[in-house]
Design a protein around this motif. Structure first.
Motif, mmCIF file in Angstrom:
data_model
loop_
_atom_site.group_PDB
_atom_site.id
_atom_site.type_symbol
_atom_site.label_atom_id
_atom_site.label_comp_id
_atom_site.label_asym_id
_atom_site.label_seq_id
_atom_site.Cartn_x
_atom_site.Cartn_y
_atom_site.Cartn_z
ATOM 1 N N GLN A 1 30.243 22.277 32.193
ATOM 2 C CA GLN A 1 30.351 22.812 30.836
ATOM 3 C C GLN A 1 30.973 24.199 30.841
ATOM 4 N N LEU A 2 30.785 24.935 31.947
ATOM 5 C CA LEU A 2 31.355 26.279 32.030
ATOM 6 C C LEU A 2 32.713 26.279 32.737
ATOM 7 N N ALA A 3 32.846 25.429 33.765
ATOM 8 C CA ALA A 3 34.084 25.445 34.555
ATOM 9 C C ALA A 3 35.276 24.990 33.720
ATOM 10 N N LEU A 4 35.024 24.216 32.668
ATOM 11 C CA LEU A 4 36.121 23.669 31.873
ATOM 12 C C LEU A 4 36.658 24.667 30.853
ATOM 13 N N LEU A 5 35.911 25.720 30.582
ATOM 14 C CA LEU A 5 36.315 26.655 29.534
ATOM 15 C C LEU A 5 36.750 27.992 30.134
ATOM 16 N N PRO A 6 37.703 28.673 29.487
ATOM 17 C CA PRO A 6 38.232 29.917 30.064
ATOM 18 C C PRO A 6 37.150 30.969 30.328
ATOM 19 N N GLN A 7 36.161 31.055 29.448
ATOM 20 C CA GLN A 7 35.123 32.076 29.651
ATOM 21 C C GLN A 7 34.334 31.821 30.929
ATOM 22 N N GLY A 8 34.202 30.557 31.300
ATOM 23 C CA GLY A 8 33.373 30.224 32.455
ATOM 24 C C GLY A 8 34.165 30.067 33.739
ATOM 25 N N LYS A 9 35.474 29.872 33.596
ATOM 26 C CA LYS A 9 36.314 29.584 34.773
ATOM 27 C C LYS A 9 36.290 30.719 35.799
ATOM 28 N N VAL A 10 36.251 31.956 35.292
ATOM 29 C CA VAL A 10 36.343 33.117 36.184
ATOM 30 C C VAL A 10 35.317 33.038 37.313
ATOM 31 N N GLU A 11 34.118 32.625 36.961
ATOM 32 C CA GLU A 11 33.044 32.622 37.963
ATOM 33 C C GLU A 11 32.784 31.227 38.530
ATOM 34 N N ALA A 12 33.705 30.295 38.276
ATOM 35 C CA ALA A 12 33.428 28.892 38.598
ATOM 36 C C ALA A 12 33.062 28.689 40.071
ATOM 37 N N SER A 13 33.809 29.317 40.979
ATOM 38 C CA SER A 13 33.570 29.100 42.411
ATOM 39 C C SER A 13 32.207 29.621 42.827
#
Ligand code: HEM
Ligand code: SF4
Ligand code: FES
Lengths: 228, 247
Positions: B184-196
């Motif tokens: 839910q977070l990795a798919l959106l720009p706000q969440g992508k930054v910290e995805a790894s």
């Protein structure tokens, strides 16, 4: 990296990579085996090639390591998974949720492993280590080589145990086929190469692959049973 | 209708539990499963017995508090519903209903049918958030997100953290839950930054808490009340592998 190796996904990654590698090996092995349907000369030539080709020789220890890692990780994961539910349910209804094969990969793997051990004793060991009178050299196209055909036919056409061996080999092939009905797709899912669409495609291809392997390896004993 | 209930009773986390049999009468088919449990408890209280402890809160399928393994299935015999949304019309007069708590090393029983699901909170605390302040609702077109990604993220975000996936999985694996939270977070720009970082931290926490390893059986998605697909697990695997490569 050490965190990766001990993580659940890391361990599964090794299951998947070794599984994929073993599936490629199966294709090569099956292709070579099917030469048997074309008679003694064809089979002996292929088997001579497999026994002397340097790439195949290098791949042999790699294959052994692949098997060992696959089995080691399978055992590790299975033990952890059993521990993860200390108390089991009194009543469970399943069948509608997941396939029998997906829940019994270790048992099917065990079938494959017992078959593998028998198979190594029957053929690999005799060809590489102890030898067998059935293997006495024959001449094919002016070259001397081991009579691998004689060894295979000698086993499956053994007057007492031939039929038992044939049935055991067919059972092993079918067990392997079932292992792959789940394993094929699952190995892609594990390395992240799946989504709702690819899952359908990969399961379909997986069933075909499993059928090819299961039927392919069964054909040899069946063929020798039918042809007198 | 009249029913026989076979209910797991356990005094506390350290006691040994067991099944008790109870009869309930005149249950209407319009009652929800939890209302039926309320009737049972009223009966028990009236006769001076200890009521059965079970979790619930919203009773409309959004909070994820209700649980129960009913007749061998998480949230009972209906599909894509929580126990609070399960109706008694799914049962027949005279049925015996076996009611057990979620069973998993990661979810120890607290009392009767209540289990401790704080392991899920711990996994979320490890990375299920966006660290920066993302401000108010952005203008509709200021932050372009494809319809496909938005829908996928939204589907993942419907996870209510109920734990049915763990309860159902033969390995007691929490991968469906973790994958939904990572997706839910990795798919959106706000969440992508910290995805790894998120994928690694949440998986590490999940592994510590006593859940098993996913073997892709797919049982979780069938029993998930929100129909979350295991395609999200593939995404989690992907995120995790990329994160490891980036190290
Ligand atoms: C030629 C032989 C074999 C092939 C081609 C093969 C192939 C595979 C594949 C492709 C998978 C899926 C991996 C994944 O889910 O990521 C798998 C899983 C598995 N295999 Fe094998 N396998 C073989 C032999 C064995 C043996 C000898 C065992 C021994 C016990 C075994 C036990 C398992 C288990 C338990 C799993 C499930 C593990 C999991 O999903 O976490 N396999 N296999
Ligand atoms: S993924 Fe589904 S079953 Fe698992 S916790 Fe979320 S809502 Fe419940
Ligand atoms: S009580 Fe809130 S989802 Fe059932």
């Amino acid at each position: 990296m050490s965190g990766f190796m001990s993580s659940s996904i890391g361990k599964k990654f090794f299951m998947s990579i070794t599984g994929l590698f073993l599936m490629v090996f199966l294709l090569v092995h099956l292709t070579a085996n099917l030469a048997l349907l074309f008679g003694p000369e064809a089979f002996n030539k292929v088997s001579h090639f497999m026994g002397t080709n340097p790439i195949i020789q290098v791949m042999q220890p790699v294959l052994a390591i692949g098997f060992i890692l696959h089995i080691l990780y399978a055992s590790m994961l299975t033990i952890q998974n059993q521990k993860a539910r200390p108390e089991s349910y009194a009543k469970t209804v399943n069948g509608h949720q997941s396939s029998w094969t997906s829940k019994n990969m270790y048992i099917l793997g065990g079938v494959v492993l017992s078959f593998l051990v028998l198979h190594i004793i029957n053929f690999f060991w005799k060809m590489k280590v102890t030898g067998s009178p059935l293997l006495n050299e024959v001449e094919v196209d002016g070259e001397m080589m081991e009579n691998a055909y004689g060894l295979v036919v000698g086993l499956f056409k053994d007057p007492q145990l031939g039929i038992v061996y044939s049935l055991v080999y067919i059972l092993g092939a079918v067990g392997l086929g079932f292992h792959l009905t789940h394993g094929f797709w699952s190995s892609f899912q594990t390395i992240g190469m799946s989504n709702d669409l690819w899952r359908k495609r990969l399961t379909a291809v997986g069933y075909l692959f499993a059928l090819l392997i299961g039927a392919g390896f069964s054909i040899i004993p069946l063929f020798l049973m039918i042809t007198a | 209708m009249d029913l026989k209930l076979r209910v797991w009773r356990q005094k506390d986390a350290n006691s040994k539990g067991g099944f008790e049999n109870y009869d309930v009468q005149n249950i209407t088919t319009d009652a929800s499963f939890l209302e039926m449990m309320d009737i049972l408890n009223e009966q028990l209280v009236n006769s001076g017995q200890d009521p059965v402890a079970f979790d619930h809160d919203c009773r409309e399928g959004i909070c994820g508090m209700c649980s129960l393994y009913i007749n061998g299935r998480a949230h009972g015999p209906d599909t894509e519903v929580t126990t609070c949304q399960l109706h008694m019309r799914k049962f027949k007069d005279g049925d015996t209903i076996t009611i057990e708590p979620w069973r998993s090393g990661g979810f120890p029983v607290i009392k009767d049918l209540m289990v401790d699901r704080s392991a899920y909170d711990k996994i979320l605390q490890a990375g299920g958030y966006v660290s920066v302040n993302t401000g108010g609702v952005p203008d509709a077109n200021a932050l372009p997100i494809s319809k496909i990604d938005a829908d996928e993220a939204m589907d993942a975000a419907t996870c209510i953290g109920c734990g049915a996936c763990v309860a159902t999985c033969k390995n007691s694996s929490a991968m469906l839950f973790v994958s939904a939270k990572v997706s839910q977070l990795a798919l959106l720009p706000q969440g992508k930054v910290e995805a790894s970082r998120r994928a690694k931290a949440m998986v590490a926490r999940m592994d510590e808490l006593g859940f098993g390893n996913c073997t892709n059986t797919g049982a979780c998605e069938v029993e998930c009340p929100k129909g979350i697909s295991i395609a999200h697990i593939a995404r989690l695997n992907r995120e995790f592998l990329f994160a490891t490569c980036k190290e």
